[in-house]
Design a protein around this motif. Structure first.
Motif, PDB file in Angstrom:
ATOM      1  N   MET A   1       0.846  -1.175   0.000  1.00  0.00           N
ATOM      2  CA  MET A   1       0.000   0.000   0.000  1.00  0.00           C
ATOM      3  C   MET A   1       0.896   1.244   0.000  1.00  0.00           C
ATOM      4  O   MET A   1       1.881   1.302   0.707  1.00  0.00           O
ATOM      5  CB  MET A   1      -0.888  -0.024   1.236  1.00  0.00           C
ATOM      6  N   HIS A   2       0.539   2.215  -0.791  1.00  0.00           N
ATOM      7  CA  HIS A   2       1.335   3.442  -0.875  1.00  0.00           C
ATOM      8  C   HIS A   2       0.453   4.659  -0.613  1.00  0.00           C
ATOM      9  O   HIS A   2      -0.766   4.603  -0.740  1.00  0.00           O
ATOM     10  CB  HIS A   2       1.979   3.569  -2.264  1.00  0.00           C
ATOM     11  N   HIS A   3       1.130   5.750  -0.277  1.00  0.00           N
ATOM     12  CA  HIS A   3       0.479   7.058  -0.315  1.00  0.00           C
ATOM     13  C   HIS A   3       1.563   8.091  -0.591  1.00  0.00           C
ATOM     14  O   HIS A   3       2.701   7.962  -0.151  1.00  0.00           O
ATOM     15  CB  HIS A   3      -0.344   7.368   0.946  1.00  0.00           C
ATOM     16  N   ILE A  16       5.589   3.626   1.336  1.00  0.00           N
ATOM     17  CA  ILE A  16       5.062   2.313   0.965  1.00  0.00           C
ATOM     18  C   ILE A  16       5.152   1.417   2.189  1.00  0.00           C
ATOM     19  O   ILE A  16       6.200   1.355   2.839  1.00  0.00           O
ATOM     20  CB  ILE A  16       5.849   1.705  -0.211  1.00  0.00           C
ATOM     21  N   ILE A  20       4.162  -4.317  -1.786  1.00  0.00           N
ATOM     22  CA  ILE A  20       4.254  -3.497  -2.989  1.00  0.00           C
ATOM     23  C   ILE A  20       3.426  -4.191  -4.062  1.00  0.00           C
ATOM     24  O   ILE A  20       3.709  -5.323  -4.451  1.00  0.00           O
ATOM     25  CB  ILE A  20       5.715  -3.319  -3.439  1.00  0.00           C
ATOM     26  N   ASP A  24       0.498   0.018  -6.853  1.00  0.00           N
ATOM     27  CA  ASP A  24       1.505   0.925  -6.306  1.00  0.00           C
ATOM     28  C   ASP A  24       2.523   1.310  -7.375  1.00  0.00           C
ATOM     29  O   ASP A  24       2.868   2.485  -7.537  1.00  0.00           O
ATOM     30  CB  ASP A  24       2.256   0.280  -5.125  1.00  0.00           C
ATOM     31  N   THR A  48       9.935   3.273   3.216  1.00  0.00           N
ATOM     32  CA  THR A  48       9.337   1.937   3.261  1.00  0.00           C
ATOM     33  C   THR A  48       9.194   1.492   4.710  1.00  0.00           C
ATOM     34  O   THR A  48      10.043   1.779   5.544  1.00  0.00           O
ATOM     35  CB  THR A  48      10.172   0.895   2.489  1.00  0.00           C
TER      36      THR A  48
END
Length: 125
Positions: A1-3, A16, A20, A24, A48
């Motif tokens: 999950m990323h933002h 992240i 991944i 993403d 990360t």
């Protein structure tokens, strides 16, 4: 999950966590291509946390999409990687050794603010 994190327009800043995924990687490539269209150089901040896996579905397509960037590596300025896992920091250092013309630094989470300051302004560390 990323933002994506708030950063100057010439900086791609992303966090992240956990896994991944193809989504993403797509989002990161979209952001990178847009930033390269507007700026030279482009800087990156990657944070990360507890990366446990990389989704391999569609990885070949992502690799094909990333290959043209090899000819643009000199357009990358500062790259800061903040990682809570030793294996991720070691991998980032190895990548840095393969890209000697990119200013690349690896940080532990305690130095997160220093890393972001360095990549956004070129000061610190």
């Amino acid at each position: 999950m990323h933002h994506f994190l708030h950063a100057p327009d010439d900086v791609i800043a992303v966090a992240i966590e956990d896994r991944i995924t193809a989504a993403d990687l797509d989002a990161l490539m979209d952001r990178l291509e847009a930033c390269l269209a507007r700026h030279d150089p482009v800087h990156m901040y990657v944070e990360t946390r507890s990366i446990g896996s990389l989704e391999l579905a569609g990885f070949g397509a992502h690799l094909a999409r990333a290959m043209p960037l090899m000819g643009q590596l000199r357009r990358f300025g500062r790259v800061a990687v903040v990682a809570d896992q030793a294996w991720m920091r070691a991998g980032s250092r190895a990548e840095s050794a393969m890209l000697p013309f990119v200013r690349y630094r690896v940080f532990t989470p305690e130095r997160q603010a220093e890393a972001l300051a360095w990549v956004t302004s070129g000061t610190g560390a």
